[in-house]
Design a protein around this motif. Structure first.
Motif, PDB file in Angstrom:
ATOM      1  N   CYS A  35       0.219   1.458  -5.570  1.00  0.00           N
ATOM      2  CA  CYS A  35      -0.127   1.442  -4.141  1.00  0.00           C
ATOM      3  C   CYS A  35      -0.404   0.013  -3.690  1.00  0.00           C
ATOM      4  O   CYS A  35      -0.045  -0.385  -2.583  1.00  0.00           O
ATOM      5  N   GLY A  36      -1.083  -0.756  -4.553  1.00  0.00           N
ATOM      6  CA  GLY A  36      -1.448  -2.122  -4.191  1.00  0.00           C
ATOM      7  C   GLY A  36      -0.236  -3.008  -3.963  1.00  0.00           C
ATOM      8  O   GLY A  36      -0.203  -3.783  -3.005  1.00  0.00           O
ATOM      9  N   VAL A  37       0.775  -2.897  -4.841  1.00  0.00           N
ATOM     10  CA  VAL A  37       1.929  -3.777  -4.690  1.00  0.00           C
ATOM     11  C   VAL A  37       2.954  -3.221  -3.700  1.00  0.00           C
ATOM     12  O   VAL A  37       3.922  -3.889  -3.368  1.00  0.00           O
ATOM     13  N   PHE A  38       2.687  -1.978  -3.211  1.00  0.00           N
ATOM     14  CA  PHE A  38       3.627  -1.377  -2.264  1.00  0.00           C
ATOM     15  C   PHE A  38       3.844  -2.278  -1.045  1.00  0.00           C
ATOM     16  O   PHE A  38       4.962  -2.400  -0.532  1.00  0.00           O
ATOM     17  N   SER A  39       2.759  -2.937  -0.610  1.00  0.00           N
ATOM     18  CA  SER A  39       2.875  -3.781   0.589  1.00  0.00           C
ATOM     19  C   SER A  39       3.861  -4.925   0.362  1.00  0.00           C
ATOM     20  O   SER A  39       4.525  -5.372   1.293  1.00  0.00           O
ATOM     21  N   ILE A  40       3.935  -5.398  -0.885  1.00  0.00           N
ATOM     22  CA  ILE A  40       4.910  -6.464  -1.168  1.00  0.00           C
ATOM     23  C   ILE A  40       6.329  -5.914  -1.009  1.00  0.00           C
ATOM     24  O   ILE A  40       7.208  -6.581  -0.465  1.00  0.00           O
ATOM     25  N   VAL A  42       7.217  -3.638   1.028  1.00  0.00           N
ATOM     26  CA  VAL A  42       7.505  -3.528   2.462  1.00  0.00           C
ATOM     27  C   VAL A  42       8.015  -4.869   2.989  1.00  0.00           C
ATOM     28  O   VAL A  42       9.007  -4.933   3.722  1.00  0.00           O
ATOM     29  N   THR A  43       7.329  -5.952   2.576  1.00  0.00           N
ATOM     30  CA  THR A  43       7.766  -7.276   3.030  1.00  0.00           C
ATOM     31  C   THR A  43       9.177  -7.571   2.547  1.00  0.00           C
ATOM     32  O   THR A  43      10.031  -8.035   3.316  1.00  0.00           O
ATOM     33  N   GLY A  45      11.400  -5.434   1.814  1.00  0.00           N
ATOM     34  CA  GLY A  45      12.286  -4.557   2.578  1.00  0.00           C
ATOM     35  C   GLY A  45      12.620  -5.153   3.936  1.00  0.00           C
ATOM     36  O   GLY A  45      13.787  -5.153   4.353  1.00  0.00           O
ATOM     37  N   ILE A  46      11.613  -5.673   4.625  1.00  0.00           N
ATOM     38  CA  ILE A  46      11.843  -6.266   5.950  1.00  0.00           C
ATOM     39  C   ILE A  46      12.824  -7.428   5.824  1.00  0.00           C
ATOM     40  O   ILE A  46      13.819  -7.516   6.563  1.00  0.00           O
TER      41      ILE A  46
END
Lengths: 321, 337
Positions: A35-40, A42-43, A45-46
């Motif tokens: 969950c913690g690295v999920f945000s990376i 997302v970036t 992905g963008i």
């Protein structure tokens, strides 16, 4: 069956068996890490989606990357598809026109509100005013668009057109910029106020002891001491205005043009993206890909502003301890 | 003599000076008050304008009918249903990921470069324009990089049966269960919309959940460890229950931001006209802000001014309710240590 049930329940509650316990702890730690690295992700992905589609757009023979950034004509729907019709500068001009005007509204008002909340208001007054001011940021942007179109534009027309004979388009950059300015006031105010409240009391008291008035303490002591935070708030406010979509799409129109007249209809990068998405441009078509080139430009602009603002906040902060 | 002269001169200067300084103080005071009141004044004018234009158009038809060619019959039934379902799904998706990330960052993450990078990254994501998330959602969820298109490498290789039509692509039931329909790609469905919204609000959810978890004092955790329990057991049975109201408040506030978002869903492919209620989460949809936008763009005054304002009133009412619940929860379960 019963033993299985009890086994299951022991797995899900605290167990004394260290093997099961440690195994479970590990599984949980790993999934939380996920969950913690999920945000990376997302970036990533963008960046991947925006740039891969943008590159596909630039590789088309009808498009030229240099003309894209230097050209002053944006006519993606023209019957003749040529590089001359894909110059993004009118969209950037429209975006910046609105961002600058809304900044000119939100920066002084936001800073003024911040000084009032931090230096003048009592705690009680502050606890009432601050949430009220935050409400401005919580109102959906489509509502601001409606307000610009049905309230501000008619007033503008009434005042300028009927009294001074200055022509005001029904869709114009100014009324959009006014509402964008209003919606970013709380953001500028809240970040600036945080910076001002971080200035130690002793600095203020020193100035008061020398006989300074409140105005002098605010403008000559507190504001300079909090300057890095205040400037970073300004930049974030402008960055928010650049990325604003619905109010601008509704009120500013859809005419890409190189103008500095705020009473003209303009098109911003964001409103172009909305316009194409409504037209159902098929995937892989030149229009479907052009929104990603524009989106990537928008992303880079806001990203750079956010980074600059973070760096200013960190690098130039005055430390008093 | 000279001293007296200087003194009186000084007094004069001081007198002059203090009056102009006091004047500056007064003017500044007025300017500050103006800047605070300007925003509030605009807010009041905005609310009054919308109430005046829209109030009489908030009538049963608004909730019972779909958009119609006759303004007096037009409603936004499908938009209300779409908004509620998409927001519900968004909550369902973003809660576990957001809270999981918050637990990781507050309780597990070591102080190293990766953690610093994750923090920086979350702050950056919070500043990305919402429209960019729409483009991300369109490619990743809506089209899935065209992996499940007729003739793609994957489809040829695995011999996947591809259907065409409104819900095209690869349709199957996971584990053969009839209620576990899966459609790849997600297309213009509510699932795709909710996932797009999830990515959009995730940074806010994480930041809010972290604050709630951080507010739990370390002594609580230490008490748990002293009893010989494990880390997860302490988190699950001590930290999370205490932090839960705070997490829930942050969650509701994030969702109330999502319900007013328009642009990402337009880009992702939400429809403007949906004349039916969705039967499953794979159906196409529209949401309240898109319906409002659609009415604003129509030429007739009834749509452009009155129905749009009525729609805005409904949207603001939902927002007001959600914020009210969040504030109530925060007040009710607030613990001071």
């Amino acid at each position: 069956m019963q033993t299985q049930n009890s086994k299951l329940s022991s797995f899900f509650s605290f167990t004394k068996d260290p093997k099961i316990r440690n195994f479970r702890e590990k599984i949980i730690a790993i999934s939380l890490f996920g969950c913690g690295v999920f945000s990376i992700l997302v970036t990533i992905g963008i960046i991947v989606t925006l740039f891969s589609e943008a590159i596909a757009f630039f590789l088309r023979p009808e498009v030229d990357i240099v003309t894209f950034f230097t050209g002053t004509n944006w006519r993606p729907l023209a019957s003749k598809i040529s590089p001359d019709n894909f110059g993004v500068r009118p969209l950037i001009r429209g975006t910046m026109l609105i961002a600058v005007i809304s900044g000119a509204i939100a920066i002084p008002l936001g800073l003024g509100s911040a000084i009032f909340l931090s230096e003048y208001a009592s705690d009680k007054l502050r606890s009432v005013l601050k949430p009220l001011l935050e409400l401005l940021a919580g109102i959906p942007t489509v509502v601001y668009g409606y307000f610009a179109l049905s309230f501000i534009t008619p007033i503008l027309k009434q005042v300028l057109e009927n009294s001074f004979g200055i022509k005001v388009s029904f869709f114009n950059a100014f009324s959009a910029a006014v509402v964008v300015g209003i919606m970013i006031i709380p953001m500028v105010a809240s970040i600036s106020e945080d910076a001002m409240r971080a200035v130690p009391r002793s600095l203020r008291e020193g100035a008061y002891a020398l006989g300074a008035t409140r105005f002098e303490v605010s403008t000559k002591v507190v504001v300079p001491a909090a300057l890095s935070g205040i400037i970073s708030a300004f930049i974030i406010g402008i960055s928010r205005a650049v990325g604003e979509t619905m109010a601008v799409t509704i009120a500013a129109g859809a005419t890409p043009r190189m103008t500095l007249n705020p009473l003209d209809s303009v098109q911003t990068m964001t409103s172009f993206i909305v316009q194409v998405s409504f037209g159902d441009a098929p995937a892989g078509s030149i229009n479907g890909q052009s929104i990603f080139a524009v989106g990537a430009t928008l992303f880079v602009m806001t990203f750079v502003m956010n980074i600059v603002s973070a760096v200013i906040l960190k690098r130039f902060r005055e430390v008093y301890d | 003599m000279q001293i007296q002269n200087t003194l009186s001169k000084g007094k004069e200067i001081y007198k002059d000076n203090i009056s102009s300084r006091n004047r500056a103080e007064k003017i500044f005071n007025i300017l500050l008050l103006f800047s605070v009141l300007f925003g509030l004044l605009m807010l009041t004018v905005l609310l009054i304008d919308i109430a005046v234009e829209g109030f009489s158009w908030v009538r049963p038809e608004l909730f019972e009918n779909y958009h119609s060619r006759k303004p007096e019959n037009a409603g936004m039934k499908s938009a209300i249903a779409g908004s509620l379902i998409v927001i519900g799904l968004t909550g369902l998706f973003s809660f576990p990921i957001g809270v999981g990330a918050a637990i990781y960052l507050e309780e597990y993450a070591p102080q190293n470069k990766l953690t610093g990078f994750i923090n920086l990254n979350i702050n950056n994501l919070a500043g990305v324009p919402s429209i960019v998330y729409g483009m991300l959602g369109l490619v990743v969820f809506g089209r899935m990089f065209d992996l499940f298109k007729e003739g793609s490498f994957l489809v040829e290789f695995l011999k996947i049966p591809i259907e065409s039509g409104a819900i095209g692509g690869w349709n199957f039931n996971l584990f053969g269960l009839p209620w576990l329909e899966i459609h790849l790609p997600f297309g213009r469905s509510m699932v795709a919309g909710a996932l797009t919204m999830t990515l959009l609000i995730l940074p806010v959810v994480i930041i809010a959940a972290r604050e709630a978890i951080r507010a739990v004092p370390p002594s609580i955790r230490e008490g748990g460890y002293a009893l010989g329990t494990t880390k997860w057991h302490v988190i699950k049975s001590l930290v999370l229950p205490i932090a839960f109201p705070g997490i829930l408040t942050g969650m509701i506030l994030s969702l109330s931001r999502a319900i007013g978002e328009t642009a990402p869903l337009i880009i992702m492919g939400a429809f403007t006209y949906v004349p039916f209620l969705p039967k499953s989460v794979w159906d196409q949809f529209t949401v309240i802000p898109i319906q409002i936008y659609n009415w604003i763009t129509l030429p007739q005054t009834e749509y452009r001014v009155h129905l749009a304002a009525a729609g805005i009133l409904v949207l603001l009412l939902i927002l007001f309710l959600m914020n009210g619940i969040a504030i109530y929860l925060r007040k009710k379960y607030e613990i001071k240590w």
